[in-house]
Design a protein around this motif. Sequence first.
Motif, PDB file in Angstrom:
ATOM      1  N   SER A 103       0.842  -1.201   0.000  1.00  0.00           N
ATOM      2  CA  SER A 103       0.000   0.000   0.000  1.00  0.00           C
ATOM      3  C   SER A 103       0.877   1.250   0.000  1.00  0.00           C
ATOM      4  O   SER A 103       1.898   1.298   0.676  1.00  0.00           O
ATOM      5  CB  SER A 103      -0.872   0.027   1.251  1.00  0.00           C
ATOM      6  N   ALA A 104       0.430   2.235  -0.746  1.00  0.00           N
ATOM      7  CA  ALA A 104       1.069   3.561  -0.737  1.00  0.00           C
ATOM      8  C   ALA A 104       0.108   4.530  -1.397  1.00  0.00           C
ATOM      9  O   ALA A 104      -0.726   4.126  -2.212  1.00  0.00           O
ATOM     10  CB  ALA A 104       2.405   3.541  -1.479  1.00  0.00           C
ATOM     11  N   GLY A 105       0.214   5.790  -1.034  1.00  0.00           N
ATOM     12  CA  GLY A 105      -0.733   6.784  -1.540  1.00  0.00           C
ATOM     13  C   GLY A 105      -0.134   7.737  -2.553  1.00  0.00           C
ATOM     14  O   GLY A 105       1.049   7.630  -2.916  1.00  0.00           O
ATOM     15  N   HIS A 106      -0.958   8.695  -2.996  1.00  0.00           N
ATOM     16  CA  HIS A 106      -0.510   9.698  -3.968  1.00  0.00           C
ATOM     17  C   HIS A 106       0.691  10.493  -3.456  1.00  0.00           C
ATOM     18  O   HIS A 106       1.419  11.096  -4.241  1.00  0.00           O
ATOM     19  CB  HIS A 106      -1.655  10.676  -4.265  1.00  0.00           C
ATOM     20  N   THR A 107       0.890  10.465  -2.132  1.00  0.00           N
ATOM     21  CA  THR A 107       1.990  11.247  -1.548  1.00  0.00           C
ATOM     22  C   THR A 107       3.365  10.659  -1.860  1.00  0.00           C
ATOM     23  O   THR A 107       4.379  11.238  -1.457  1.00  0.00           O
ATOM     24  CB  THR A 107       1.797  11.380  -0.022  1.00  0.00           C
ATOM     25  N   VAL A 108       3.421   9.544  -2.602  1.00  0.00           N
ATOM     26  CA  VAL A 108       4.747   9.083  -3.087  1.00  0.00           C
ATOM     27  C   VAL A 108       5.438  10.210  -3.843  1.00  0.00           C
ATOM     28  O   VAL A 108       6.670  10.256  -3.898  1.00  0.00           O
ATOM     29  CB  VAL A 108       4.664   7.832  -4.012  1.00  0.00           C
ATOM     30  N   SER A 109       4.604  11.125  -4.414  1.00  0.00           N
ATOM     31  CA  SER A 109       5.185  12.245  -5.173  1.00  0.00           C
ATOM     32  C   SER A 109       6.086  13.119  -4.303  1.00  0.00           C
ATOM     33  O   SER A 109       6.919  13.855  -4.818  1.00  0.00           O
ATOM     34  CB  SER A 109       4.068  13.092  -5.781  1.00  0.00           C
ATOM     35  N   GLY A 110       5.927  13.047  -2.988  1.00  0.00           N
ATOM     36  CA  GLY A 110       6.744  13.876  -2.090  1.00  0.00           C
ATOM     37  C   GLY A 110       7.888  13.118  -1.439  1.00  0.00           C
ATOM     38  O   GLY A 110       8.550  13.649  -0.547  1.00  0.00           O
ATOM     39  N   VAL A 111       8.123  11.875  -1.869  1.00  0.00           N
ATOM     40  CA  VAL A 111       9.187  11.066  -1.245  1.00  0.00           C
ATOM     41  C   VAL A 111      10.375  10.999  -2.207  1.00  0.00           C
ATOM     42  O   VAL A 111      10.250  10.454  -3.314  1.00  0.00           O
ATOM     43  CB  VAL A 111       8.690   9.630  -0.933  1.00  0.00           C
ATOM     44  N   HIS A 112      11.506  11.541  -1.792  1.00  0.00           N
ATOM     45  CA  HIS A 112      12.656  11.631  -2.706  1.00  0.00           C
ATOM     46  C   HIS A 112      13.865  10.841  -2.240  1.00  0.00           C
ATOM     47  O   HIS A 112      14.839  10.703  -2.975  1.00  0.00           O
ATOM     48  CB  HIS A 112      13.031  13.104  -2.914  1.00  0.00           C
ATOM     49  N   ALA A 113      13.826  10.355  -1.006  1.00  0.00           N
ATOM     50  CA  ALA A 113      14.982   9.605  -0.474  1.00  0.00           C
ATOM     51  C   ALA A 113      14.541   8.833   0.758  1.00  0.00           C
ATOM     52  O   ALA A 113      13.531   9.157   1.376  1.00  0.00           O
ATOM     53  CB  ALA A 113      16.093  10.579  -0.082  1.00  0.00           C
ATOM     54  N   ILE A 114      15.311   7.810   1.073  1.00  0.00           N
ATOM     55  CA  ILE A 114      15.079   7.128   2.352  1.00  0.00           C
ATOM     56  C   ILE A 114      15.793   7.954   3.419  1.00  0.00           C
ATOM     57  O   ILE A 114      16.984   8.265   3.284  1.00  0.00           O
ATOM     58  CB  ILE A 114      15.620   5.683   2.310  1.00  0.00           C
ATOM     59  N   THR A 115      15.041   8.350   4.427  1.00  0.00           N
ATOM     60  CA  THR A 115      15.593   9.270   5.422  1.00  0.00           C
ATOM     61  C   THR A 115      15.175   8.816   6.813  1.00  0.00           C
ATOM     62  O   THR A 115      14.929   7.634   7.017  1.00  0.00           O
ATOM     63  CB  THR A 115      15.159  10.718   5.051  1.00  0.00           C
ATOM     64  N   THR A 116      15.115   9.746   7.748  1.00  0.00           N
ATOM     65  CA  THR A 116      14.702   9.380   9.117  1.00  0.00           C
ATOM     66  C   THR A 116      13.388  10.099   9.441  1.00  0.00           C
ATOM     67  O   THR A 116      13.033  11.102   8.803  1.00  0.00           O
ATOM     68  CB  THR A 116      15.748   9.813  10.160  1.00  0.00           C
ATOM     69  N   VAL A 117      12.723   9.614  10.474  1.00  0.00           N
ATOM     70  CA  VAL A 117      11.477  10.258  10.908  1.00  0.00           C
ATOM     71  C   VAL A 117      11.762  11.710  11.314  1.00  0.00           C
ATOM     72  O   VAL A 117      11.033  12.629  10.936  1.00  0.00           O
ATOM     73  CB  VAL A 117      10.852   9.467  12.081  1.00  0.00           C
ATOM     74  N   ALA A 118      12.849  11.910  12.061  1.00  0.00           N
ATOM     75  CA  ALA A 118      13.172  13.271  12.528  1.00  0.00           C
ATOM     76  C   ALA A 118      13.369  14.210  11.347  1.00  0.00           C
ATOM     77  O   ALA A 118      12.929  15.367  11.369  1.00  0.00           O
ATOM     78  CB  ALA A 118      14.428  13.241  13.396  1.00  0.00           C
TER      79      ALA A 118
END
Length: 301
Positions: A262-277
Amino acid sequence: MSARIPAVGAAALTDRRPFGQLTVPLIAAPMTMVSTPALVSAACAAGIVGAFPTSNCGSTAELDEWLDEVAALVQTASRQPHAPVPGPVAANLIVHRVNQRLDDDLATIVRRGVGIVITSVGNPVPVIDPLHRGGCLVFADVASLAHAEKAAAAGADGLVLLAAGAGGNTGWANPFAFARAVRAFFSGPLVLAGGVSDGIALWAATVLGFDLGYMGTKFIATAESGASPAWRQAVVDARLDDITLGPGPTGVTASLLPGRGSAGHTVSGVHAITTVAEVVRTTQSEWQAARSHTRATLTEP
Ligand SMILES: Cc1cc2nc3c(=O)[nH]c(=O)nc-3n(C[C@H](O)[C@H](O)[C@H](O)COP(=O)(O)O)c2cc1C
């Protein structure tokens, strides 16, 4: 003795700015398989609400252990210099009949003083009174106006509006129309689920009448998430157009990244694997910049 869970009390409802101490009005959304104690505690430590489905714990006894672990991790993080006020933990109860642990998990949540419960995948009405008697705020996740009306009439303190494009079980309503239609009869806290891909979208949601935004998909691609490395990378690589609709694990229509999960339309805002902080820091600075820009624009002659 059990550690105390950081929580907002019912006083949050009398505050004109509910959840006013958060660093940014954001909830790390509850996600099956993805929400771990590490993710939830990092979210709380960064000053936002950290939510998780109780079904991610293998048993009710494990739920107790998770709550201990989260409380200990948040306590350690909050001792760091300049640490923000920790955000509260929110437990997500799946209220569908498939959840055979509902009563036991509910009792544990009340006993442990978890202040916020988010209900999903089913009718929240039967659990609202028991949770209120236990001192919990109840936010019901709803995908239609009819369900929003029913939850509000039953006394839900807040509503999570599942809008089009939300990751996992999704709604179909346009968030602009959905927010305004619900605001016509509900004055309590409203949370937008779906489309909050950055702090600018979060600010726009605030202007629309939401008090808080859910971010789910973006947290899949963090070091603290329970997603596999391949799933995290797929979320980074995906574009909005890659998200399709299909039956999710419970049979309800869900937003999916085919072949991954599952994943939403907001994948458009994910550019790298990062941290929660880092996600919270970036969202906060985008949100503040958008807010300042709106204020400056509004005060122009
Ligand atoms: C992988 C995944 C698992 C999810 N699992 C749950 C869940 O167990 N309970 C729930 O209430 N919502 C669940 N959701 C929905 C999220 O809580 C939230 O509504 C959604 O992610 C909206 O944010 P997004 O658009 O940023 O993804 C899930 C979403 C995703 C992506």
